[in-house]
Motif scaffolding. Structure first.
Motif, mmCIF file in Angstrom:
data_model
loop_
_atom_site.group_PDB
_atom_site.id
_atom_site.type_symbol
_atom_site.label_atom_id
_atom_site.label_comp_id
_atom_site.label_asym_id
_atom_site.label_seq_id
_atom_site.Cartn_x
_atom_site.Cartn_y
_atom_site.Cartn_z
ATOM 1 N N MET A 85 32.184 145.116 69.424
ATOM 2 C CA MET A 85 31.123 145.809 70.153
ATOM 3 C C MET A 85 30.884 145.151 71.510
ATOM 4 O O MET A 85 30.703 145.826 72.527
ATOM 5 N N LEU A 86 30.893 143.805 71.534
ATOM 6 C CA LEU A 86 30.638 143.082 72.779
ATOM 7 C C LEU A 86 31.857 143.063 73.682
ATOM 8 O O LEU A 86 31.732 143.008 74.908
ATOM 9 N N ARG A 87 33.043 143.083 73.095
ATOM 10 C CA ARG A 87 34.266 143.024 73.889
ATOM 11 C C ARG A 87 34.726 144.408 74.345
ATOM 12 O O ARG A 87 35.548 144.523 75.245
ATOM 13 N N GLY A 88 34.219 145.457 73.735
ATOM 14 C CA GLY A 88 34.655 146.801 74.073
ATOM 15 C C GLY A 88 33.938 147.329 75.298
ATOM 16 O O GLY A 88 34.283 147.026 76.442
ATOM 17 N N ASP A 89 32.877 148.129 75.063
ATOM 18 C CA ASP A 89 32.153 148.715 76.195
ATOM 19 C C ASP A 89 30.953 147.870 76.617
ATOM 20 O O ASP A 89 30.097 148.326 77.374
ATOM 21 N N LEU A 90 30.869 146.639 76.129
ATOM 22 C CA LEU A 90 29.809 145.692 76.508
ATOM 23 C C LEU A 90 28.420 146.231 76.172
ATOM 24 O O LEU A 90 27.449 145.960 76.876
ATOM 25 N N ARG A 91 28.326 146.944 75.087
ATOM 26 C CA ARG A 91 27.019 147.440 74.657
ATOM 27 C C ARG A 91 27.026 147.600 73.143
ATOM 28 O O ARG A 91 28.081 147.770 72.531
ATOM 29 N N VAL A 92 25.840 147.501 72.582
ATOM 30 C CA VAL A 92 25.657 147.787 71.161
ATOM 31 C C VAL A 92 24.870 149.086 71.098
ATOM 32 O O VAL A 92 23.696 149.129 71.481
ATOM 33 N N SER A 93 25.523 150.146 70.666
ATOM 34 C CA SER A 93 24.908 151.479 70.663
ATOM 35 C C SER A 93 23.964 151.644 69.472
ATOM 36 O O SER A 93 23.914 150.803 68.566
ATOM 37 N N GLY A 146 22.196 140.983 61.312
ATOM 38 C CA GLY A 146 22.071 142.293 60.693
ATOM 39 C C GLY A 146 20.769 142.997 61.023
ATOM 40 O O GLY A 146 20.764 144.086 61.611
ATOM 41 N N LEU A 147 19.641 142.363 60.687
ATOM 42 C CA LEU A 147 18.341 143.016 60.840
ATOM 43 C C LEU A 147 17.858 143.017 62.295
ATOM 44 O O LEU A 147 17.538 144.065 62.852
ATOM 45 N N THR A 148 17.796 141.834 62.912
ATOM 46 C CA THR A 148 17.235 141.750 64.262
ATOM 47 C C THR A 148 18.062 142.552 65.268
ATOM 48 O O THR A 148 17.528 143.390 66.001
ATOM 49 N N LEU A 149 19.355 142.309 65.291
ATOM 50 C CA LEU A 149 20.210 142.992 66.254
ATOM 51 C C LEU A 149 20.328 144.479 65.931
ATOM 52 O O LEU A 149 20.299 145.336 66.829
ATOM 53 N N GLY A 150 20.444 144.810 64.646
ATOM 54 C CA GLY A 150 20.553 146.208 64.256
ATOM 55 C C GLY A 150 19.304 147.001 64.610
ATOM 56 O O GLY A 150 19.388 148.114 65.152
ATOM 57 N N ALA A 151 18.119 146.441 64.317
ATOM 58 C CA ALA A 151 16.864 147.143 64.616
ATOM 59 C C ALA A 151 16.676 147.316 66.119
ATOM 60 O O ALA A 151 16.217 148.369 66.580
ATOM 61 N N ALA A 152 17.027 146.278 66.896
ATOM 62 C CA ALA A 152 16.880 146.363 68.353
ATOM 63 C C ALA A 152 17.795 147.430 68.935
ATOM 64 O O ALA A 152 17.384 148.231 69.783
ATOM 65 N N ALA A 153 19.067 147.456 68.483
ATOM 66 C CA ALA A 153 20.015 148.449 69.001
ATOM 67 C C ALA A 153 19.628 149.861 68.574
ATOM 68 O O ALA A 153 19.852 150.823 69.313
ATOM 69 N N LEU A 154 19.037 149.984 67.403
ATOM 70 C CA LEU A 154 18.598 151.301 66.949
ATOM 71 C C LEU A 154 17.437 151.803 67.816
ATOM 72 O O LEU A 154 17.316 153.004 68.072
ATOM 73 N N ALA A 155 16.600 150.875 68.282
ATOM 74 C CA ALA A 155 15.474 151.243 69.149
ATOM 75 C C ALA A 155 15.955 151.672 70.526
ATOM 76 O O ALA A 155 15.436 152.628 71.113
ATOM 77 N N ALA A 156 16.961 150.954 71.061
ATOM 78 C CA ALA A 156 17.521 151.276 72.379
ATOM 79 C C ALA A 156 18.874 150.595 72.499
ATOM 80 O O ALA A 156 19.007 149.428 72.119
ATOM 81 N N PRO A 157 19.891 151.290 73.008
ATOM 82 C CA PRO A 157 21.212 150.657 73.152
ATOM 83 C C PRO A 157 21.121 149.375 73.969
ATOM 84 O O PRO A 157 20.375 149.304 74.957
ATOM 85 N N LEU A 158 21.878 148.365 73.557
ATOM 86 C CA LEU A 158 21.825 147.051 74.194
ATOM 87 C C LEU A 158 23.004 146.891 75.149
ATOM 88 O O LEU A 158 24.153 146.813 74.725
ATOM 89 N N LEU A 159 22.712 146.845 76.445
ATOM 90 C CA LEU A 159 23.736 146.563 77.444
ATOM 91 C C LEU A 159 23.874 145.055 77.574
ATOM 92 O O LEU A 159 22.887 144.348 77.813
#
Length: 316
Positions: A285-293, A82-95
């Motif tokens: 999110m990982l199976r769709g467009d392979l990114r966390v927006s 929740g926190l680590t992945l959410g904060a990172a994706a909010l900073a920059a989309p994760l490919l």
């Protein structure tokens, strides 16, 4: 109370320094003894960031604070997703290009379900703990067998992550210093956290679940945000999933294998299902467009805030 906060904050700082140093030292030593840079990097991405949590849990178990260790192990997974992945994706989309991560996320959900099933009778027995440890060994085999199929650019990125130019003595020194930092960091966190938890009206279990799990994750959150801004989405998501699997299979499994582990009904009804809910949100999110927006990162952060609010509401 002030002294407890001092120990807690100092311990977190030492854990952050020790975790970073031991990852670099381990990468160098692994390659010195013959491991390929790709294999070394893959294992470090998957499990390297788990070491501060492991140090805290080992210290807690050593002094008999098993509830604190269990709360930290399960809470760290929710914080990771929740926190680590959410904060990172909010900073920059994760490919996310590493194809191994989706099956590992499925394994995380299945392992969490297994732990729920094991805990329906209120305890995770030694045989069930051994089963979790064996699942970790099987996962390692799967990881190493499937890793060579990754794309060349992915392999090059992993190799670059593990690359170190330090000499043998420098890597040994890094490792020794990191071990000392993790030892004293874990000691001070475990010394201060129960006092803080008691002041807030938290049981040892909830102390591990909330302040300790969140506190030990903060350096990882900062590192994940920096990695996201460098375009290293694979590293961020790999850290999160690998660390969560390590906490569940090795930390919880190891505790149960050593001594039957009481599992509170609240964990079966709330905390472990919450961890599965985060996995179910992340998987498409990982199976769709392979990114966390960024929007998906905001969803993860909102879900994490909702979980914190629910935990605090249940205390009142």
């Amino acid at each position: 109370m002030l002294a407890a906060w001092g120990y807690f904050v100092l311990g977190l700082a030492l854990l952050a320094l020790g975790g970073d140093s031991i990852v670099k030292g381990a990468a160098g030593l692994a390659q010195r003894i013959g491991a390929s840079p790709f294999v070394a990097g893959l294992l470090l991405i998957a499990f390297g960031t788990s070491l501060p949590e492991l140090a805290v849990n080992a210290r807690a178990i050593w002094i008999g604070a098993q509830d604190l260790a269990l709360g930290n192990a399960v809470g760290s997974n929710i914080v990771n997703l929740g926190l680590t992945l959410g904060a990172a994706a909010l900073a920059a989309p994760l490919l996310v290009r590493v194809r191994l991560l989706s099956p590992l996320l499925v394994l995380l959900a299945l392992a969490t379900l297994a732990l729920i099933a094991f805990g329906l009778d209120g305890v995770v027995g030694r045989g069930e703990g051994v089963a979790l440890l064996l699942l970790f060994v099987a996962m390692l085999g799967f990881l190493l067998a499937r890793a060579p199929r990754e794309a060349q650019d992915v392999r090059e990125g992993v190799i670059a992550y593990a690359q170190t130019h330090a000499t043998l003595w420098m890597n040994l020194l890094r490792f020794a210093v990191a071990a000392a930092l993790l030892y004293y960091g874990a000691k001070y966190v475990v010394q201060g956290a129960p006092v803080i938890g008691a002041q807030w009206g938290l049981s040892p279990l909830l102390t591990g679940l909330l302040p300790v799990a969140i506190g030990t994750a903060l350096p990882e959150v900062a590192a994940a945000i920096a990695a996201a801004r460098r375009g290293q989405g694979d590293m961020v998501v790999g850290h999160v999933i690998g660390s969560s699997l390590f906490n569940l299979l090795v930390v919880v499994g190891g505790m149960a294998a050593f001594r039957p582990l009481p599992l509170p009904g609240s964990f079966v009804r709330l905390e472990l299902p919450a961890a599965i809910a985060f996995v179910l949100v992340l998987y498409p999110m990982l199976r769709g467009d392979l990114r966390v927006s960024r929007n998906e990162g905001a969803v993860l952060l909102a879900a994490f805030a909702g979980w914190i609010a629910l935990e605090l509401l249940m205390l009142s």
